[in-house]
Write a protein that holds these residues in place. Structure first.
Motif, mmCIF file in Angstrom:
data_model
loop_
_atom_site.group_PDB
_atom_site.id
_atom_site.type_symbol
_atom_site.label_atom_id
_atom_site.label_comp_id
_atom_site.label_asym_id
_atom_site.label_seq_id
_atom_site.Cartn_x
_atom_site.Cartn_y
_atom_site.Cartn_z
ATOM 1 N N PHE A 79 0.808 -1.219 0.000
ATOM 2 C CA PHE A 79 0.000 0.000 0.000
ATOM 3 C C PHE A 79 0.842 1.271 0.000
ATOM 4 N N LEU A 80 1.957 1.238 0.720
ATOM 5 C CA LEU A 80 2.807 2.418 0.882
ATOM 6 C C LEU A 80 4.240 2.075 0.513
ATOM 7 N N VAL A 81 4.819 2.854 -0.357
ATOM 8 C CA VAL A 81 6.215 2.680 -0.729
ATOM 9 C C VAL A 81 7.014 3.689 0.083
ATOM 10 N N PRO A 82 8.000 3.229 0.843
ATOM 11 C CA PRO A 82 8.795 4.179 1.617
ATOM 12 C C PRO A 82 9.452 5.202 0.698
ATOM 13 N N PRO A 83 9.406 6.477 1.095
ATOM 14 C CA PRO A 83 10.035 7.492 0.246
ATOM 15 C C PRO A 83 11.553 7.353 0.267
ATOM 16 N N ASP A 84 12.173 7.925 -0.719
ATOM 17 C CA ASP A 84 13.627 7.913 -0.828
ATOM 18 C C ASP A 84 14.218 8.683 0.348
ATOM 19 N N THR A 85 15.031 8.018 1.167
ATOM 20 C CA THR A 85 15.602 8.681 2.336
ATOM 21 C C THR A 85 16.575 9.781 1.929
ATOM 22 N N ASP A 86 17.152 9.699 0.726
ATOM 23 C CA ASP A 86 18.026 10.769 0.243
ATOM 24 C C ASP A 86 17.250 12.058 0.011
ATOM 25 N N LYS A 87 15.941 11.931 -0.118
ATOM 26 C CA LYS A 87 15.094 13.107 -0.331
ATOM 27 C C LYS A 87 14.328 13.473 0.934
ATOM 28 N N GLY A 88 14.746 12.904 2.073
ATOM 29 C CA GLY A 88 14.144 13.294 3.341
ATOM 30 C C GLY A 88 13.050 12.392 3.845
ATOM 31 N N GLY A 89 12.870 11.227 3.234
ATOM 32 C CA GLY A 89 11.819 10.318 3.662
ATOM 33 C C GLY A 89 12.206 9.486 4.869
ATOM 34 N N LEU A 90 11.237 8.776 5.416
ATOM 35 C CA LEU A 90 11.433 7.922 6.589
ATOM 36 C C LEU A 90 11.213 6.472 6.161
ATOM 37 N N ASP A 91 12.257 5.671 6.206
ATOM 38 C CA ASP A 91 12.145 4.256 5.840
ATOM 39 C C ASP A 91 11.690 3.481 7.070
ATOM 40 N N TRP A 92 10.453 3.083 7.098
ATOM 41 C CA TRP A 92 9.814 2.432 8.239
ATOM 42 C C TRP A 92 9.898 0.914 8.173
ATOM 43 N N ARG A 93 10.500 0.363 7.133
ATOM 44 C CA ARG A 93 10.524 -1.093 6.977
ATOM 45 C C ARG A 93 11.495 -1.748 7.951
ATOM 46 N N VAL A 94 11.154 -2.927 8.412
ATOM 47 C CA VAL A 94 12.044 -3.711 9.273
ATOM 48 C C VAL A 94 13.222 -4.227 8.456
ATOM 49 N N GLN A 95 12.967 -4.523 7.195
ATOM 50 C CA GLN A 95 14.018 -5.019 6.293
ATOM 51 C C GLN A 95 15.217 -4.078 6.337
ATOM 52 N N GLY A 96 16.407 -4.654 6.457
ATOM 53 C CA GLY A 96 17.619 -3.854 6.484
ATOM 54 C C GLY A 96 18.036 -3.399 7.876
ATOM 55 N N THR A 97 17.335 -3.889 8.909
ATOM 56 C CA THR A 97 17.700 -3.568 10.293
ATOM 57 C C THR A 97 18.103 -4.862 10.996
ATOM 58 N N PRO A 98 18.701 -4.746 12.180
ATOM 59 C CA PRO A 98 19.044 -5.963 12.928
ATOM 60 C C PRO A 98 17.846 -6.623 13.609
ATOM 61 N N VAL A 99 16.657 -6.043 13.490
ATOM 62 C CA VAL A 99 15.462 -6.625 14.106
ATOM 63 C C VAL A 99 15.079 -7.878 13.314
ATOM 64 N N THR A 100 14.914 -8.998 14.032
ATOM 65 C CA THR A 100 14.598 -10.265 13.365
ATOM 66 C C THR A 100 13.104 -10.550 13.400
ATOM 67 N N LYS A 101 12.669 -11.435 12.525
ATOM 68 C CA LYS A 101 11.255 -11.838 12.508
ATOM 69 C C LYS A 101 10.867 -12.491 13.821
ATOM 70 N N ASP A 102 11.784 -13.263 14.406
ATOM 71 C CA ASP A 102 11.500 -13.892 15.704
ATOM 72 C C ASP A 102 11.224 -12.839 16.764
ATOM 73 N N GLU A 103 12.011 -11.766 16.773
ATOM 74 C CA GLU A 103 11.797 -10.695 17.743
ATOM 75 C C GLU A 103 10.442 -10.032 17.542
ATOM 76 N N ILE A 104 10.062 -9.850 16.303
ATOM 77 C CA ILE A 104 8.759 -9.225 16.007
ATOM 78 C C ILE A 104 7.634 -10.129 16.449
ATOM 79 N N HIS A 105 7.745 -11.410 16.150
ATOM 80 C CA HIS A 105 6.664 -12.351 16.438
ATOM 81 C C HIS A 105 6.581 -12.732 17.921
ATOM 82 N N ASN A 106 7.666 -12.581 18.661
ATOM 83 C CA ASN A 106 7.677 -13.036 20.061
ATOM 84 C C ASN A 106 7.577 -11.923 21.080
ATOM 85 N N ASN A 107 7.453 -10.684 20.660
ATOM 86 C CA ASN A 107 7.335 -9.575 21.606
ATOM 87 C C ASN A 107 5.967 -8.948 21.555
#
Length: 107
Positions: A79-107
């Motif tokens: 539904f929403l494409v994260p804006p280009d962070t080079d243009k001042g957007g906020l990348d809200w996706r978990v992808q590309g962070t150290p947060v794991t799926k297990d952490e998301i599903h178990n907290n």
């Protein structure tokens, strides 16, 4: 970098800080992940979207990187494409962070 127009200065500063934390996370980097996963009872999409300003304020006040992991009714990226962070957007996706799926599903 030029100031983003039409947003409060705290939000402008948070977007810069958020981008820096995403690019260069450390062991001290903390995250707040807003989730809606299959098998969980979540509000409707509109109700969840209405809370976004609160979550931005919370993340800023607690110095946490704000991320979203929504699977229902489909992945939020459908539904929403994260804006280009080079243009001042906020990348809200978990992808590309150290947060794991297990952490998301178990907290």
């Amino acid at each position: 970098r030029k100031h983003r127009e039409n947003i409060p200065s705290w939000m402008d500063a948070y977007f810069d800080w958020h981008a820096e934390q995403r690019l260069h996370p450390t062991n001290e980097t903390q995250y707040v992940v807003i989730r809606c996963l299959y098998g969980e009872k979540c509000q409707g999409l509109t109700d969840r979207m209405k809370t976004l300003p609160y979550y931005l304020l919370l993340a800023n006040a607690t110095r946490r990187v704000l991320l979203f992991s929504w699977e229902k009714p489909a992945s939020l990226e459908e539904f929403l494409v994260p804006p280009d962070t080079d243009k001042g957007g906020l990348d809200w996706r978990v992808q590309g962070t150290p947060v794991t799926k297990d952490e998301i599903h178990n907290n």
